[in-house]
Structures are given as structure tokens and as C-alpha cells.
Write an enzyme that holds these catalytic residues in place. Structure first.
Site, PDB file in Angstrom:
ATOM      1  N   LYS A  22       0.841  -1.209   0.000  1.00  0.00           N
ATOM      2  CA  LYS A  22       0.000   0.000   0.000  1.00  0.00           C
ATOM      3  C   LYS A  22       0.868   1.249   0.000  1.00  0.00           C
ATOM      4  CE  LYS A  22      -1.728   1.569   4.015  1.00  0.00           C
ATOM      5  NZ  LYS A  22      -1.344   2.945   4.348  1.00  0.00           N
ATOM      6  N   ASN A  23       1.854   1.294   0.898  1.00  0.00           N
ATOM      7  CA  ASN A  23       2.638   2.519   1.066  1.00  0.00           C
ATOM      8  C   ASN A  23       3.623   2.771  -0.057  1.00  0.00           C
ATOM      9  OD1 ASN A  23       1.128   3.058   3.257  1.00  0.00           O
ATOM     10  ND2 ASN A  23       2.662   2.422   4.758  1.00  0.00           N
ATOM     11  N   ARG A  94      -4.377  11.030   4.212  1.00  0.00           N
ATOM     12  CA  ARG A  94      -3.255  11.970   4.316  1.00  0.00           C
ATOM     13  C   ARG A  94      -2.227  11.781   3.220  1.00  0.00           C
ATOM     14  NH1 ARG A  94      -3.135  13.901   8.930  1.00  0.00           N
ATOM     15  NH2 ARG A  94      -1.068  14.708   8.580  1.00  0.00           N
ATOM     16  N   CYS A 118      -5.253  13.413  12.666  1.00  0.00           N
ATOM     17  CA  CYS A 118      -5.135  11.964  12.477  1.00  0.00           C
ATOM     18  C   CYS A 118      -5.149  11.310  13.848  1.00  0.00           C
ATOM     19  CB  CYS A 118      -3.836  11.620  11.751  1.00  0.00           C
ATOM     20  SG  CYS A 118      -3.525   9.849  11.673  1.00  0.00           S
ATOM     21  N   ARG A 123       0.838  14.815  13.030  1.00  0.00           N
ATOM     22  CA  ARG A 123       1.316  14.565  11.654  1.00  0.00           C
ATOM     23  C   ARG A 123       1.315  15.829  10.783  1.00  0.00           C
ATOM     24  NH1 ARG A 123      -0.996   8.900   9.514  1.00  0.00           N
ATOM     25  NH2 ARG A 123       0.893   9.007   8.233  1.00  0.00           N
ATOM     26  N   PRO A 124       2.099  16.844  11.137  1.00  0.00           N
ATOM     27  CA  PRO A 124       2.169  18.045  10.310  1.00  0.00           C
ATOM     28  C   PRO A 124       2.823  17.732   8.959  1.00  0.00           C
ATOM     29  CG  PRO A 124       3.892  18.062  11.986  1.00  0.00           C
ATOM     30  CD  PRO A 124       3.041  16.860  12.262  1.00  0.00           C
ATOM     31  N   VAL A 125       2.778  18.674   7.999  1.00  0.00           N
ATOM     32  CA  VAL A 125       3.423  18.492   6.693  1.00  0.00           C
ATOM     33  C   VAL A 125       4.485  19.566   6.440  1.00  0.00           C
ATOM     34  CG1 VAL A 125       1.467  17.255   5.660  1.00  0.00           C
ATOM     35  CG2 VAL A 125       1.570  19.782   5.519  1.00  0.00           C
ATOM     36  N   ASP A 126       4.965  20.160   7.528  1.00  0.00           N
ATOM     37  CA  ASP A 126       5.948  21.262   7.391  1.00  0.00           C
ATOM     38  C   ASP A 126       7.192  20.833   6.621  1.00  0.00           C
ATOM     39  OD1 ASP A 126       7.805  20.914  10.449  1.00  0.00           O
ATOM     40  OD2 ASP A 126       6.321  19.539   9.613  1.00  0.00           O
ATOM     41  N   LEU A 127       7.656  19.590   6.815  1.00  0.00           N
ATOM     42  CA  LEU A 127       8.877  19.156   6.135  1.00  0.00           C
ATOM     43  C   LEU A 127       8.668  19.042   4.627  1.00  0.00           C
ATOM     44  CD1 LEU A 127      10.103  16.420   8.649  1.00  0.00           C
ATOM     45  CD2 LEU A 127      10.710  18.860   8.559  1.00  0.00           C
ATOM     46  N   ASP A 309       4.522   0.579  12.104  1.00  0.00           N
ATOM     47  CA  ASP A 309       3.286  -0.013  11.575  1.00  0.00           C
ATOM     48  C   ASP A 309       3.097  -1.467  11.984  1.00  0.00           C
ATOM     49  OD1 ASP A 309       3.489   1.814   8.400  1.00  0.00           O
ATOM     50  OD2 ASP A 309       2.879   2.429  10.408  1.00  0.00           O
ATOM     51  N   ILE A 331       7.802   7.070  16.893  1.00  0.00           N
ATOM     52  CA  ILE A 331       7.458   7.789  15.659  1.00  0.00           C
ATOM     53  C   ILE A 331       6.202   8.637  15.813  1.00  0.00           C
ATOM     54  CG2 ILE A 331       6.999   7.534  13.181  1.00  0.00           C
ATOM     55  CD1 ILE A 331       9.770   6.555  13.906  1.00  0.00           C
ATOM     56  N   ARG A 401      -8.614  -0.307   4.487  1.00  0.00           N
ATOM     57  CA  ARG A 401      -7.668   0.645   3.915  1.00  0.00           C
ATOM     58  C   ARG A 401      -6.322   0.003   3.601  1.00  0.00           C
ATOM     59  NH1 ARG A 401      -7.652   6.407   6.745  1.00  0.00           N
ATOM     60  NH2 ARG A 401      -6.293   6.653   4.914  1.00  0.00           N
TER      61      ARG A 401
END
Ligand code: EPZ
Length: 423
Positions: A22-23, A94, A118, A123-127, A309, A331, A401
Site C-alpha cells: 500500500k505505502n 493523508r 489523524c 502529523r504536520p506536513v511542514d517538512l 506499523d 514515531i 484501507r
């Protein structure tokens, strides 16, 4: 809403085929946005998240066809109609943020909804945004959307130093850099097998990449990319999950398509716990013949460390281990929501912040429990396989999912499990 009924049924035996990852698929599919030639993905998993990514790409004007019962995805984005990823789709998954880099690199602009909250962490997306800025893009957050604009002439090569390891930000930066002018260096990059798979696919499309799988990746930008056909790598998280089934119930199961190099740290922990893992011509054979599982301590880390995971599934195993185990989740800040559900089945678990101490008990008892996220849902199914009596796991839409044909795969090795259709 559907639920899953599991009845403890003793040792398992047989084979379980492992699907494509999936990932990996969720980052390979957006790569189609980098080229006007067709991209074909084989060994694709049949999951609701893949259908969501399909909807997202189609909303941008890409063509996505699922062939061979969904195991082959034929993608093409020769005539995009939009560079805007809408909130209604992005809020359901996401991973949608992975269209940002490819849109910016090939189309010079993108408007991508911020993913929102989430269950397992902030889980920010700043990076992701910092990485695009390092390649010369202007980033602006407005009305819940990221508005991104490349400089005239397109993105330019640069150095991206990640302060912490991020799988998604590494994938976005890699996909942006392959069409940037000049050289890009990603430092402290994620090393996950899904990133290696992405780099191999991009290379087939004509990209120039070195160092994937290490923490330093170098990319020489090219003017355009062609098409390719690429086989999605095995899903190491599905693999690890099914390796834990015979570990928790006893018996012997062969996971077809499994590879130790995808899960070295995890396999070492199974060995420490007294579970045998053997490579076969077709995959990995896992067995627990006699005696109780031994308690082990686990710390989740970026690859090649122990995968976060698989933390919930490993906790399910350690609930009936001999002795106390300590699990540290490094994590995500809120990834122990399966613990109270396992305690409903008689487990003894103390959670303090990012640390959980599991005191092994003789046996678990079946109970009605609730799934809170994807990996938590399957950890409850694993616990139910070993518990006395019946376990009913509700809210299994989480499971769909990331796991295809769970009931069929587990029944195939002797588990007593069925899906109960909701109203
Ligand atoms: C990927 O998520 C996986 N998802 C996750 O799998 C997996 O848990 C995670 O990597 C870690 O291995 C997909 O590949 C689709 P990260 P991703 O960016 O990319 C922080 C599953 O069960 N961070 O590596 O979102 C973040 O909050 C899912 O299949 C920032 O601070 O994870 C986290 O603490 C769940 N800023 C850490 O980094 C950022 O901009 C690692 O996140 C990005 C991340």
C-alpha cells in the site's frame, strides 16, 4: 458498519500470499503526474486507499484504469485539467499530500488541501513544504490549502536537510527533484523499501537518482520523463502482520512473496521471542511449535529499525508472552489506542506517554472490541485468533484501507473468522 467475528481456533497451517505494498503504491501512483507517457503498475494491492488515490488523480484529470481484477493499474496524465487536490478527498487520506511534489515539478503550481487531524498523531506536513522551498518554490498556506508556485523556468536543484526522518517528505522531495534544473541532495532522507521502490520506478521513467536506501540521495534533474511498467514491491507490513498469526496461535505458516531484508529488525525480535523464521523458495516460513512466547522489548524507529506499523500487532503477541515486555513508540505520539481494547480481552498493559509495559498473561478472552485505526484493527484480529471464545471487532472500515481479503487469507490457514455485514 461491518464487523469481524473471530473465534480462537488453535494452531494455524498453510500458505498466505502477500500483496503489493500500500505505502509503495500510494507514492508510485502520483509519479504518473511527472510524465505525459503511460505508467503501468503491476502487483497493485486492492484496497480502499488505492481507490481514494485513484479518485484524487482522476479529479486532476489523470486517467487511471484498474485491470486484472485491480492488480494492474494503467495510469496516464497527458492532459491534466486541474492542479488542485480538494479537501473532500485529501481529508479521507493523508497520503494525498504526495501529489504536491510531482504537480509542482511538472506543472509549476499546485493547491493541495492540508490533510487535517489523524488518530495516531498530529502529523504536520511542514517538512514537505520546507523541501519544496529548498527547490525554489513559493509556498503559501491559505484557506486550509497549500498554495505552491515554482519559479519561472521551473524548480531548481538544492540541498534538502531533513531535521527528522520523514517517509512522505522524502518521497515528495524525490519526485519534485527529478525534473528540477541541476542537482538536488536529500540529507537525512528516509530509507524505507517503499522509497527504494519509488526511485527504481522513476529511474525506469528516465530519472537520474543515486543513493536511495541510504540517508543521502542525490538527484540530477532531467527535462522530461517517459513512461514505464513497474512491479510494486511486497507489502512488508502485511507480511509482518501475517507472520504474527502463527506466532500468536501456534502452528506453521508460509508467507508467499515474503523477504527477510524487508523486515530484518522485526525478524530479529521474533527470533528473540522464540519464533522461528525460515527463508523458503516461495517466501518466509514462520512457526511456533511449543511453549509460550518469550517477552521482548521493542523500540519503533525509521527503517531499518523496527517499523511503527507493526507495533500494535507485536503488542497483541506480547500480551500472552512469558514475562514483561516494554514497547516504546518513537514515531507517533498517540499510537497505543489498541491497548485499552486489548485490555478488554484480559491483557495487562500500562501506558505512560510513548511507553507501554505489557505484563504477559496465560491467555486472552474473546470480547467485543473497537478498531481505532488501520494497524490497531488488525492487532485486535490477531488477538482474537488466540483468545478463548469469540471476539467481535467493529469499525473494520479501518482494516479495508490496508488489508485485502483478510478473512479469505486467514481462513486459508485454518482460522475461524467471518465478516458480519452491517446495517
Ligand atoms: C508513512 O507515513 C506511512 N504512510 C505510515 O504508514 C508510516 O507509519 C510512516 O510513514 C512511518 O513509517 C504512507 O507511506 C502512506 P512520516 P508518513 O512523514 O509519510 C513527523 C500505515 O499504517 N513529520 O515518516 O506520513 C510525523 O508527525 C501508515 O500504513 C513532521 O513532523 O510518515 C511523524 O511523527 C500509518 N513533519 C514522523 O515525522 C512532516 O512534514 C514520521 O512521519 C512530516 C512528518
Amino acid at each position: 458498519m461491518d464487523s469481524i467475528l473471530v473465534t480462537g481456533n488453535g494452531p494455524l497451517s498453510g500458505q498466505i500470499p502477500i500483496a503489493g505494498a500500500k505505502n509503495a503504491c500510494l507514492t508510485l501512483m502520483p509519479a504518473t503526474l511527472l510524465s505525459d507517457e503511460p505508467l503501468t503498475l503491476t502487483n497493485a494491492p486492492r484496497l480502499s486507499d488505492i481507490r481514494t488515490m485513484t479518485l484524487l488523480l482522476q479529479s486532476l484529470g489523470a486517467e487511471v484504469q484498474a485491470l486484472n481484477d485491480g492488480q494492474v493499474l494503467a495510469l496516464s496524465s497527458h492532459a491534466l485539467t486541474s492542479t488542485r487536490a480538494e479537501y473532500d478527498i485529501v481529508r479521507t487520506m493523508r497520503a494525498s499530500i504526495r501529489v504536491l511534489g510531482p504537480l509542482l515539478a511538472r506543472h509549476g503550481e499546485a493547491q493541495v488541501s492540508l490533510p487535517g487531524g489523524c488518530a495516531i498523531g498530529a502529523r504536520p506536513v511542514d517538512l514537505h513544504l520546507r523541501a519544496m522551498e529548498a527547490l525554489g518554490a513559493e509556498m503559501d498556506l491559505r484557506d486550509g490549502y497549500v498554495h505552491a508556485k515554482a519559479p519561472a523556468g521551473g524548480l531548481r536543484g538544492g540541498v534538502v536537510r531533513f531535521p527528522l526522518v520523514s517517509v512522505g517528505a522524502t518521497e515528495n522531495a524525490l519526485m519534485a527533484a527529478v525534473l528540477a534544473r541541476g542537482t538536488t541532495v536529500l540529507e537525512n532522507a528516509a530509507r524505507e523499501p517503499e522509497i527504494v521502490d519509488l526511485a527504481q520506478c522513476l529511474r525506469k521513467m528516465g530519472a537520474r537518482i543515486e543513493g536511495e536506501g541510504t540517508s543521502r540521495i542525490e538527484i540530477e534533474g532531467v527535462d522530461r520523463l517517459g513512461g514505464a511498467t513497474h512491479r510494486v514491491v511486497t507489502d512488508r507490513i502485511e507480511l509482518g502482520t501475517y507472520m504474527l498469526a502463527p506466532a500468536i496461535c501456534g502452528g506453521e505458516v508460509e508467507c508467499l512473496g515474503g523477504r527477510i531484508d524487508l523486515l530484518q529488525a522485526f525478524c530479529e525480535k521474533l527470533d528473540e521471542a522464540g519464533i522461528s523464521v525460515e527463508e523458503t523458495a516461495a517466501g518466509l516460513k514462520v512457526a511456533r511449535k511449543n511453549g509460550r512466547v518469550r517477552a521482548v522489548n521493542v523500540v519503533t524507529e525509521p527503517f531499518p529499525g523496527f517499523p511503527t506499523d507493526l507495533q500494535a500487532q507485536m503488542m497483541a503477541l506480547l500480551c500472552t508472552a512469558e514475562g514483561d515486555s516494554v514497547l516504546e513508540e518513537k514515531i507517533f505520539e498517540n499510537r497505543f489506542m489498541h491497548a485499552p481494547e486489548l485490555m478488554r480481552m484480559g491483557a495487562r498493559i500500562d501506558v505512560h506517554g510513548g511507553t507501554a509495559r505489557v505484563r504477559g498473561v496465560e491467555a486472552l478472552r474473546g470480547a467485543p472490541v473497537m478498531a481505532t485505526d488501520l494497524r490497531a484493527s488488525v492487532s485486535l484480529i490477531l488477538a482474537g485468533l488466540a483468545a478463548e471464545g469469540e471476539t467481535v471487532v467493529s469499525r473494520v472500515y479501518h482494516l479495508d484501507r490496508g488489508y485485502e481479503h483478510v478473512v479469505r487469507k486467514l481462513r486459508g490457514v485454518g482460522a475461524k473468522i467471518e465478516r458480519i455485514k452491517g446495517e
